[in-house]
Write a protein that holds these residues in place. Structure first.
Motif, PDB file in Angstrom:
ATOM      1  N   THR A  61       0.642  -0.971  -0.137  1.00 54.39           N
ATOM      2  CA  THR A  61       0.823   0.146   0.213  1.00 54.39           C
ATOM      3  C   THR A  61       0.640   1.097  -0.276  1.00 54.39           C
ATOM      4  O   THR A  61       1.141   2.182  -0.965  1.00 54.39           O
ATOM      5  N   ARG A  64       2.449   1.679  -3.643  1.00 46.99           N
ATOM      6  CA  ARG A  64       1.738   2.532  -4.401  1.00 46.99           C
ATOM      7  C   ARG A  64       1.440   3.981  -4.490  1.00 46.99           C
ATOM      8  O   ARG A  64       1.947   4.445  -5.312  1.00 46.99           O
ATOM      9  N   LEU A  65       1.869   4.245  -3.180  1.00 46.87           N
ATOM     10  CA  LEU A  65       1.061   5.699  -2.518  1.00 46.87           C
ATOM     11  C   LEU A  65       1.668   6.325  -2.879  1.00 46.87           C
ATOM     12  O   LEU A  65       2.157   7.127  -3.799  1.00 46.87           O
ATOM     13  N   ARG A  66       3.421   5.881  -2.845  1.00 49.96           N
ATOM     14  CA  ARG A  66       4.687   6.557  -2.801  1.00 49.96           C
ATOM     15  C   ARG A  66       4.531   6.419  -4.035  1.00 49.96           C
ATOM     16  O   ARG A  66       5.172   7.305  -5.211  1.00 49.96           O
ATOM     17  N   ALA A  67       4.361   5.536  -5.129  1.00 50.97           N
ATOM     18  CA  ALA A  67       5.084   5.767  -6.629  1.00 50.97           C
ATOM     19  C   ALA A  67       3.630   6.404  -7.356  1.00 50.97           C
ATOM     20  O   ALA A  67       4.086   6.997  -8.368  1.00 50.97           O
ATOM     21  N   ASP A  68       2.419   6.116  -7.160  1.00 53.54           N
ATOM     22  CA  ASP A  68       1.585   7.068  -8.343  1.00 53.54           C
ATOM     23  C   ASP A  68       1.552   8.067  -8.214  1.00 53.54           C
ATOM     24  O   ASP A  68       1.279   8.571  -8.185  1.00 53.54           O
ATOM     25  N   HIS A  69       1.477   8.954  -6.664  1.00 51.88           N
ATOM     26  CA  HIS A  69       1.531   9.938  -6.074  1.00 51.88           C
ATOM     27  C   HIS A  69       2.601  10.586  -5.479  1.00 51.88           C
ATOM     28  O   HIS A  69       2.600  10.920  -3.952  1.00 51.88           O
ATOM     29  N   GLN A 147      -5.690   0.667  -2.928  1.00 57.00           N
ATOM     30  CA  GLN A 147      -5.221   0.804  -3.464  1.00 57.00           C
ATOM     31  C   GLN A 147      -5.612   2.405  -4.668  1.00 57.00           C
ATOM     32  O   GLN A 147      -6.437   2.301  -4.506  1.00 57.00           O
ATOM     33  N   ASP A 149      -6.706   5.095  -7.322  1.00 50.74           N
ATOM     34  CA  ASP A 149      -6.883   5.696  -8.903  1.00 50.74           C
ATOM     35  C   ASP A 149      -5.624   6.655  -8.484  1.00 50.74           C
ATOM     36  O   ASP A 149      -5.225   7.213  -8.217  1.00 50.74           O
ATOM     37  N   PRO A 150      -4.257   6.228  -9.929  1.00 51.33           N
ATOM     38  CA  PRO A 150      -3.839   6.965 -10.062  1.00 51.33           C
ATOM     39  C   PRO A 150      -3.393   8.673 -10.365  1.00 51.33           C
ATOM     40  O   PRO A 150      -2.833   9.703  -9.662  1.00 51.33           O
ATOM     41  N   GLN A 151      -4.958   8.829 -11.038  1.00 51.49           N
ATOM     42  CA  GLN A 151      -5.972   9.669 -11.707  1.00 51.49           C
ATOM     43  C   GLN A 151      -6.916  10.324 -10.393  1.00 51.49           C
ATOM     44  O   GLN A 151      -6.909  11.948 -10.640  1.00 51.49           O
ATOM     45  N   THR A 277     -13.086   9.052 -10.309  1.00 54.98           N
ATOM     46  CA  THR A 277     -12.279   8.332  -9.843  1.00 54.98           C
ATOM     47  C   THR A 277     -12.583   6.921  -8.720  1.00 54.98           C
ATOM     48  O   THR A 277     -14.187   7.190  -8.264  1.00 54.98           O
TER      49      THR A 277
END
Length: 454
Positions: A61, A64-69, A147, A149-151, A277
């Motif tokens: 978790t 993913r948060l750090r990679a996407d945002h 998880q 949404d990256p957007q 989203t």
């Protein structure tokens, strides 16, 4: 026997309320305009991730948060875990200055999700400089298995979200990401796995279309509710609640997310729902864990009834908002009353059969079959009609027939509300307000308690 005005009128009244609410939710969902993007760079983003024994999922978790945002900070609240949750996050924080570990220890820890979030709020206040524009700081609560949404940040920054200065909170749609898991119950037979797949699918259908429609309808009535996952709030709005209530999230609340939304509206902030989203989480494939979760939600809903006088008298709630909120409050009560009326009707039917014979008792019921058939069709059809909408948005590769069968299953699935409401009410009467953590699907069956605490 069936001449009592209450017995006859109450089910019709509930059905009418349901049909009106469903029609409004369906119209709001199918006719919604597409959300416009905004500028995420205009805001300072902070994710709150409350954790208790989440070593199975927390690393994924946070990663993913750090990679996407990458511009956001991630605050993980370790609520005195017995596993390696804290150690995993501490290792991540050593190499990433935007990852923060908030440690809690008993007896202060394990007093509810709201208390854990308040601890992160206090840490964030110490972290920010005094001259920070707190209207431009946004806090987002993400479940330990969530998880995003990256957007998502672009969507909630737009004019339908924080691009509007009157918006204090935004809730995004929720999806179940394990709907296509062929064997959600590893080691179990095909029948158990078929039931588990259907249960997960129903949760996804419930959240992604049915609940999203309800939230969009609430957007029109000014009574959008916040959820526990994918909940965005301005820090300034949390400050206003803390000034009035001593803390943003209330200790001991079983629906701390919905309760936060009530406080936000009562303080004059608006809340928006953006269905374009999402945040994803694991659907529960275990019937027992699912019923335990829904019992907690029903009990939390009943706890929120105490806000009814404040909502009715509030100048920040319009007439439509008051009606919608009271309707939401009274759902578990309506389920309890319906169960009680069914018990009374069956008891009267049994007494009539004992006194006058089965023919006299059941003959009167059978003579009403056209009315009963009509009511059945009207009751089932709204659920079935969600099926094609769900297929369009979430499962375009499936056939129309399958989507209609899913809609029929959603009708059966909805009956879990009756035992959940009854269990929640019974727990309230017994003064039982504690809960054990709902175990993640990735955890071993023997790890940690999952049942309701005594």
């Amino acid at each position: 026997m069936f001449s009592s005005p209450l017995l006859l009128a109450f089910p019709f009244f509930l059905l009418l309320c349901f049909l009106l609410y469903w029609a409004g939710a369906r119209h709001a969902y199918t006719r919604r305009p597409e959300a416009e993007n905004g500028d995420p760079g205009a805001f300072d983003w902070h994710f709150f991730v409350p954790c208790r024994d989440e070593e199975a999922v927390v690393g994924t978790t946070v990663g993913r948060l750090r990679a996407d945002h990458p511009a956001a900070h991630v605050w993980v609240i370790d609520d005195d875990s017995d596993d390696r949750t804290g150690a995993i996050v501490a290792e991540l924080a050593e190499t990433d200055r935007r990852v923060h570990l908030v440690r809690r220890h008993r007896p202060d820890a394990r007093t509810g999700k709201g208390s854990a979030l308040n601890a992160a709020y206090d840490e964030l206040n110490q972290f920010l400089s005094p001259d920070t524009d707190r209207e431009q700081v946004v806090v987002c609560v993400i479940d330990a298995d969530g998880q995003l949404d990256p957007q998502a940040l672009a969507r909630v920054s737009g004019p339908g979200g924080f691009g509007d200065p009157e918006i204090g909170g935004v809730q995004v749609s929720v999806r179940m990401r394990n709907t296509d898991d062929a064997r959600p119950l590893a080691g179990r037979g095909p029948v158990r796995n078929a039931f588990a797949r259907l249960l997960v699918r129903m949760q996804d259908m419930e959240f992604s279309v049915s609940n999203a429609g309800m939230q969009l309808l609430r957007g029109r009535t000014g009574s959008v509710g916040l959820g526990g996952n994918g909940q965005f709030t301005r820090l300034a709005s949390l400050d206003r609640i803390a000034a009035a209530e001593r803390r943003p999230w209330q200790r001991g609340a079983l629906l701390e997310d919905y309760e936060l939304g009530l406080h936000m509206i009562l303080n004059g902030d608006r809340i928006a729902h953006i269905a374009d989203t999402w945040v994803s989480q694991e659907g529960l494939p275990h019937g027992r864990r699912f019923l335990t979760q829904r019992t907690r939600w029903a009990q939390g809903n009943l706890q929120c009834v105490r806000y009814a006088p404040r909502i009715v008298s509030s100048r920040h709630y319009g007439g439509k908002g008051v009606l919608e909120t009271l309707y939401t409050f009274l759902q578990p009560v309506a389920h309890l009353v319906t169960l009680a009326l069914c018990a009374v009707m069956f008891a009267l039917l049994g007494l009539t059969a004992a006194e006058d014979g089965p023919g006299e008792a059941f003959g009167g019921v059978l003579s009403l079959w056209p009315l009963m058939l009509g009511l059945a069709v009207v009751s089932v059809l709204p659920f079935v009609l969600w099926g094609p909408i769900y297929r369009r948005d979430r499962a375009p590769g499936r056939s129309l027939l399958v989507s209609l069968l899913w809609g029929l299953a959603l009708w059966v699935y909805a009956y879990h509300l009756f035992p959940a409401s009854a269990r929640g009410f019974a727990r309230m009467l017994r003064g039982r307000n504690g809960w054990a953590k709902t175990r993640r699907n990735a955890e071993q069956a023997g790890v940690g308690p999952v049942a309701v605490e005594s």
